[in-house]
Enzyme design. Structure first.
Site, PDB file in Angstrom:
ATOM      1  N   GLY B  15       0.802  -1.216   0.000  1.00  0.00           N
ATOM      2  CA  GLY B  15       0.000   0.000   0.000  1.00  0.00           C
ATOM      3  C   GLY B  15       0.834   1.264   0.000  1.00  0.00           C
ATOM      4  O   GLY B  15       1.682   1.460   0.867  1.00  0.00           O
ATOM      5  N   GLY B  17      -0.317   4.461   0.297  1.00  0.00           N
ATOM      6  CA  GLY B  17      -1.095   5.606   0.795  1.00  0.00           C
ATOM      7  C   GLY B  17      -0.235   6.450   1.725  1.00  0.00           C
ATOM      8  O   GLY B  17       0.991   6.363   1.703  1.00  0.00           O
ATOM      9  N   VAL B  83      -2.490  -7.748  -4.228  1.00  0.00           N
ATOM     10  CA  VAL B  83      -2.181  -8.854  -3.321  1.00  0.00           C
ATOM     11  C   VAL B  83      -3.433  -9.690  -3.131  1.00  0.00           C
ATOM     12  O   VAL B  83      -4.516  -9.169  -2.884  1.00  0.00           O
ATOM     13  CB  VAL B  83      -1.664  -8.315  -1.974  1.00  0.00           C
ATOM     14  N   GLU B 174     -18.098  18.233   2.356  1.00  0.00           N
ATOM     15  CA  GLU B 174     -17.320  18.950   1.352  1.00  0.00           C
ATOM     16  C   GLU B 174     -17.940  18.797  -0.038  1.00  0.00           C
ATOM     17  O   GLU B 174     -18.010  19.755  -0.811  1.00  0.00           O
ATOM     18  CB  GLU B 174     -15.865  18.468   1.393  1.00  0.00           C
ATOM     19  N   ASP B 305      -5.199   3.495   8.132  1.00  0.00           N
ATOM     20  CA  ASP B 305      -6.627   3.194   8.276  1.00  0.00           C
ATOM     21  C   ASP B 305      -6.916   1.737   8.627  1.00  0.00           C
ATOM     22  O   ASP B 305      -7.859   1.439   9.351  1.00  0.00           O
ATOM     23  CB  ASP B 305      -7.361   3.502   6.952  1.00  0.00           C
ATOM     24  N   ALA B 322      -5.444  11.001   7.509  1.00  0.00           N
ATOM     25  CA  ALA B 322      -4.047  11.031   7.073  1.00  0.00           C
ATOM     26  C   ALA B 322      -3.077  11.101   8.253  1.00  0.00           C
ATOM     27  O   ALA B 322      -2.057  10.407   8.268  1.00  0.00           O
ATOM     28  CB  ALA B 322      -3.824  12.211   6.136  1.00  0.00           C
ATOM     29  N   GLN B 323      -3.380  11.925   9.255  1.00  0.00           N
ATOM     30  CA  GLN B 323      -2.411  12.172  10.316  1.00  0.00           C
ATOM     31  C   GLN B 323      -1.972  10.922  11.096  1.00  0.00           C
ATOM     32  O   GLN B 323      -0.769  10.659  11.190  1.00  0.00           O
ATOM     33  CB  GLN B 323      -2.930  13.256  11.276  1.00  0.00           C
TER      34      GLN B 323
END
Lengths: 434, 434
Positions: B15, B17, B83, B174, B305, B322-323
């Site tokens: 991954g 990300g 995978v 948003e 995540d 994200a953090q």
């Protein structure tokens, strides 16, 4: 199509390319009802498609929403659909969303790739006339490298790193240059586990020089530029077949390549419904007179690539480029207004502003009507003209920013496989089978 | 996979990300052999996907080539593949391009949309976790308007102009704001033959406030902002079904809409092969200890995540943002180096830097650990933080330029249908049938 009846005469324009947009812009609020039809909702700036295909620009930077072009116009309609046929007897356009009556019909459908009837080449090679096609090429190039990394079979790996461009016109030349620059500046670094020197770029031209619609000086200069970049140029060679793996030609040149991009011919994107005598056989362009009227009709016009206006200077019609298209679109707007006012129409005279092609970093060739030049200055002229011609300030600014960045960093960050391209038939041989 | 044996220990990261990239960057040239696997060849900046979906940004501006991240690193390999399974007994990752042995395995596969088992909603609604999905939403929104222009059936036209966003988290909020701004500034002008006032944007939230992971002040402020923009907010309502035309809920709210975007839940993008006790049921996240070690294994880690690290402060694991992902990626790099040097690992402590969401022009809400603010200043903070977090100078510059242009011109020129989205089942009723 849900378009109201109007007391004004209705002009139906098929195609939002350079010609159609030029015409539409000049017909704004001019006492016509105008209907513009396209199968895309955006105008495509085709001269920069090759940069999308090679990761230099994002697709959105060379596309512009058609509805924005006609924003604020009264009695002006855009319809997103594909035209199936025209019916001149009933003055109707038959489309997938219904039929529409016209008073004046303008065919501005442009051109499409010409495979000269070879279905196997059509099935296995890539063409580059639309944005999705360019994005497919981008995906395929990158996928090939990802596959090349995996295989231990040298023949297959080499075939995956072989790129063959068929056709030595501007598109083939510009693509060849861009690929050569990617080899040097990007693939070298991105794929340290591959021997990138094995990557080959072949440009195959059936005539005896590349860029053969330009001056001989341009041909020679561009050939030298390409050779310096490591591109292999094959002249007087005609591709006879490509089965998805092997390219055969009318000489003893045989190449194994996973990627073949076919730019060797274009033909008009003709529409059903016109009588045979209106269409030029083989190239599928529509015969028009000096007013862009389709032979045999007073109220049907063709402009741009699709129109073949034969004249002494241009016995096979004008070159299929943006300039004649824009000029014909502009003139036709004037002529439709003349017709409206019962004035006589003006004949089209092509104002040849020259032509140009870019080969790579600091390298371009420019033919003006009275002079030729090449090199760094030509390259700046090429960039300036292309930037200036893009529709919309934002596109200009974003393209400029990308170019500056790519120039300084020797980079093209658009090397993204957003949607994988499913190649139809790259035949994999294992070492045992060969 | 064609990766050479090395005397160094091999770390396999699944991954690319936020978590995977943070880890990969810190493991550069650190006496490990690193293999990074992703099914895309690019990192996606997910917080701005909604701007791609609404034509504000081009896809390429929020994507970054993974190979560029690891350029110049020794013994560092990227492989583009999916995978299928992991085999902890043999320390192997089973992928579509073959099996690979690992010494350390890091699962950083992120999250995917959670439909809570409702297959009909999954089939008929749109999700927005990847760039292709965002581009599909963009196409669908525009196609719906093109279709709305054509129909004379008022019910159908209204359904085509109805947009339902399920889920009142940052994504739903948003998107709702962006759609409301498009209604006012763009659709109004692009579709003069439609009554754009009929366009409706519904935001459905199952809880009693939107943005319920943020402060109550943020919920209230964002609700007010959205209402001012004309968004209809439904709280304490749970969507029970969507057949492609009609949305039903657990209340008497029933809506007809051609577009439903489902942001009501996420779940871990779990991989087969781990024992049942390692996976949290229903949310499909992987249980990890304070060192991000997967429960039951010493050499398998999960970050971002997909990782559920239960603690007193975060009994259900850290927020899927994200953090925490970046911080876990960074710490894991340190811990792998600690392991290599036989030092003890450091436990993860989440440094909550706050959270934010933007609603529209000059409107955002920001929660910092010790204060809340909203409005124009919050909006600038939101923009600055997002610009700053994008990988790569070019992306930052292009996004900035687009934002400035969009702000000044009240425009989003990316309203392009590049690849039409084939909707699976918008059932068209004719007036007679209803």
């Amino acid at each position: 199509m849900n378009i109201p009846q109007s007391s004004k005469k209705r002009v139906v324009i098929i195609g939002g390319g350079f010609a159609g947009i030029a015409l539409a812009k000049k017909l704004r609020n001019k006492n016509f009802q105008v209907v513009l039809i396209d199968k895309h909702n955006h105008h495509t700036f085709q001269p920069l498609l090759y940069q999308v295909a090679t990761g230099g620009l994002e697709a959105g930077s060379i596309a512009y929403p058609i509805r924005k072009v006609i924003q604020g116009c009264t009695d002006f309609y855009f319809r997103l659909t594909t035209v199936k046929e025209i019916d001149p007897n009933h003055q109707k356009v038959l489309s997938e969303i219904g039929d529409i009556h016209y008073d004046y019909l303008v065919i501005a459908t442009g051109s499409k790739t010409n495979y000269f009837g070879n279905k196997e080449i059509e099935r296995n090679s890539m063409s580059m006339k639309t944005i999705p096609q360019s994005l497919n090429i981008r995906s395929l190039i990158l996928e090939n490298f990802e596959e090349a990394v995996l295989t231990k079979d040298e023949l297959e790996r080499n075939a995956l790193m072989n790129f063959v461009l068929v056709g030595g016109g501007p598109t083939g030349v510009e693509l060849a240059g861009a690929l050569a620059e990617m080899k040097k500046a990007i693939f070298q670094k991105d794929y340290p586990d591959l021997d990138i020197q094995k990557m080959q770029i072949h440009l195959i031209q059936s005539g005896d020089r590349i860029l053969n619609t330009m001056t001989e000086k341009s041909s020679i200069a561009s050939e030298n530029f390409l050779k310096e970049l490591g591109v292999k140029i094959w002249k007087n060679v005609r591709v006879t077949n490509y089965d998805g793996r092997t390219i055969t030609t009318n000489t003893n040149l045989v190449l194994d390549a996973a990627t073949v991009i076919w730019t060797a011919g274009v033909q008009g994107a003709c529409i059903h419904g016109l009588p045979e005598e209106s269409v030029v056989e083989r190239v599928e362009r529509i015969r028009v007179n000096e007013f862009n009227q389709v032979k045999g009709f007073e109220n049907i016009f063709a402009i741009g690539d699709i129109a073949s206006m034969e004249s002494e200077l241009y016995p096979q019609g004008h070159p299929m480029m943006a300039q004649p298209a824009i000029q014909q679109g502009n003139l036709l707007a004037d002529n439709l207004l003349n017709l409206q006012q019962n004035k006589s129409m003006k004949a089209f005279v092509y104002d040849d502003k020259g032509s140009m092609a870019t080969i790579g970093r600091n390298l371009a060739v420019v033919d003006l009507p009275k002079c030729h030049f090449n090199g760094v200055f030509a390259w700046f002229v090429w960039m300036f003209v292309h930037l200036f011609s893009l529709i919309g300030f934002k596109n200009k600014a974003v393209v400029f920013l990308n170019w500056v960045y790519n120039y300084i960093r020797f980079d093209r960050e658009g090397r993204l496989i957003i949607r994988p391209y499913k190649k139809k038939s790259f035949i994999t041989f294992t070492s045992d089978e060969i």
